[in-house]
Enzyme design. Structure first.
Site, short mmCIF file in Angstrom:
data_model
loop_
_atom_site.label_atom_id
_atom_site.label_comp_id
_atom_site.label_asym_id
_atom_site.label_seq_id
_atom_site.Cartn_x
_atom_site.Cartn_y
_atom_site.Cartn_z
CG HIS A 82 -1.78 1.22 1.29
ND1 HIS A 82 -3.00 1.27 0.66
CD2 HIS A 82 -1.61 2.43 1.86
CE1 HIS A 82 -3.55 2.46 0.85
NE2 HIS A 82 -2.72 3.19 1.58
CG ASP A 161 -11.35 4.61 5.26
OD1 ASP A 161 -10.85 5.45 6.03
OD2 ASP A 161 -11.04 4.53 4.06
NE ARG A 168 -9.19 11.55 8.43
CZ ARG A 168 -8.34 10.69 7.85
NH1 ARG A 168 -8.75 9.51 7.39
NH2 ARG A 168 -7.08 10.99 7.72
CB SER A 183 -7.97 5.98 7.09
OG SER A 183 -8.18 5.96 5.71
CE LYS A 187 -8.41 2.81 3.14
NZ LYS A 187 -8.36 4.13 2.61
#
Ligand code: URA
Length: 438
Positions: A82, A161, A168, A183, A187
């Site tokens: 990620h 999220d 946000r 967040s 995921k």
């Protein structure tokens, strides 16, 4: 339990319990807690922070707000990577076929681009026919057969999220380390892989402005992943200039093909670093054997063939992978240096913004992307240039956004007198054994 008491508690810097955190995450997701109360709470978290226990509880509550994917039926090591996002960051797509050639599964769910950052799914959709919305059954089938597949994130993966992030985004509460951590990790933990490498970026094109804050965020995410029983590590990498010299959708696919053909550039170095760390994390490789496997996957041509195989399995035209000249690219213009000197600095985010102006990105979720436009960087930080040298090529469609994009790119690249210090790709690596500096 009462949301006003929870807001008061965070406002006065007290630690919230896991039950209180589950209460507001679930309440906001099901609509019983309104935006205005959640906004107040998020701002209190941004200002007063969260302990590790609170951050873990928030991640856990968000992770369980939707589906948790089970990959155990694949019967092998499933890796995930990620990136916290950047400009010209096409690492995932070069990495997936290389890792598949090294005998691990890559079952990747990726996002679309918004604002100045590009999205993996948009880049893939520039390949004619490519399907990023496979059914779960077909997705697993492609992963099992080919070794890698990349699809868009399914709607019910960490839905908390999606709602919290949208709030946000419009309440000035994005840049909070515990909120970013919950967040991203909710995921990652919901998408079912057993080995995770996080690429946490810092610099002018990233959320984290400097390497120290990126390392702080990375260390927290690694601790949460380890608590959840994952093999997890994080690289802290430089995003002070675009990662790939190709920025744009079709252009980035061409940049990926260059790397899979063995072209040694910044993207290649980053892909190599991420691949080696990820393979070593699985426990099947050491850094030395991982390097050997990485080089063999590229030099043998197997990684490029694997990319084509994945494209075909996901209904795309694999001929484009062997003949990238088939991609329709816009008309060429150039931005040149107005003085002699060294490239000392870049505002990477403005290069991303220039691509968006050309039509290659989205300002709002419903914008339609023009795959043919983008920018090819012809210089990197530290390069010596002469007045009139091409700094970058700008590819446009009928002049749309061209003058604005050229100005943005020109202003984003500083040419000065002093040769700048060398820019390393990676600053540090962290896993459960501690931090290693580069
Ligand atoms: N990426 C995410 O997915 N979430 C954040 O909060 C920041 C970056």
């Amino acid at each position: 339990m009462n949301i006003v008491d929870i807001i008061e508690k965070k406002k006065t810097k007290q630690e919230l319990t896991a039950e209180e955190i589950r209460f507001f995450v679930n309440g906001f997701t099901d609509g019983s807690i309104p935006d205005y109360q959640m906004s107040a709470l998020l701002m209190a978290v941004l200002l007063n922070g969260m302990t590790d226990a609170e951050t873990f509880a928030m991640t856990d509550a968000m992770l369980h707000s939707g589906d948790v994917v089970d990959m155990s039926a694949l019967g092998g090591t499933v890796v995930d990577k990620h990136s916290t996002g950047g400009i010209g960051d096409s690492t995932t797509l070069a990495l997936a076929p290389i890792l598949a050639c090294c005998g691990v599964y890559v079952a990747k769910m990726s996002g679309r681009g918004l604002g100045f950052t590009g999205g993996t799914i948009d880049k893939l959709e520039s390949i004619p026919g490519f399907d990023t919305a496979l059914s779960e059954e077909e997705f697993f089938d492609v992963v099992k057969r080919v070794g890698c597949a990349v699809i868009g994130q399914t709607a019910n993966l960490a839905p908390a999220d999606k709602k919290i992030y949208a709030l946000r985004d419009v309440t000035g509460t994005v840049n909070s380390i515990p909120l970013i951590c919950a967040s991203i990790m909710s995921k990652k933990l919901a998408s079912g892989s057993d080995t995770i490498l996080l690429d946490v970026k810092y610099g002018s094109g990233a959320f984290m402005p400097d390497p120290e804050s990126a390392l702080e965020l990375a260390s927290k995410m690694v601790a949460i992943g380890a608590l959840a029983g994952k093999r997890i590590g994080a690289l802290i990498t430089d995003m002070q200039q675009p990662l790939s010299d190709h920025v744009g959708n079709s252009l980035e696919i061409i940049g990926i093909i260059d790397v899979l053909r063995g072209k040694k550039n910044r993207l290649y170095s980053e892909v190599r670093e991420v691949a080696l760390r990820l393979l070593a994390l699985t426990g099947k490789y050491t850094l030395q054997t991982a390097e050997k496997a990485f080089c063999e996957a590229i030099e043998s041509g197997k990684a490029l063939n694997k990319f084509a195989e994945m494209v075909q399995a996901q209904h795309g035209d694999a001929d484009y992978i062997f003949h990238p000249e088939k991609f329709e690219i816009g008309a060429r213009d150039v931005v040149v240096a107005d003085r002699d000197g060294y490239v000392t600095q870049m505002v990477a985010a403005d290069i991303g913004r220039a691509v968006t102006r050309l039509g290659g990105g989205r300002m709002t979720k419903s914008d339609v992307i023009d795959f043919s436009v983008g920018v090819i960087m012809r210089v990197a930080i530290g390069n010596k240039v002469k007045r009139g040298d091409v700094l970058c090529e700008v590819y446009h469609n009928g002049g749309r956004g061209l003058s604005e994009a050229k100005q943005l790119v020109f202003n984003a690249i500083t040419v000065g007198d002093e040769r700048p210090a060398e820019h390393k790709i990676a600053y540090a690596y962290v896993d459960s054994n501690g931090v290693e500096m580069y």
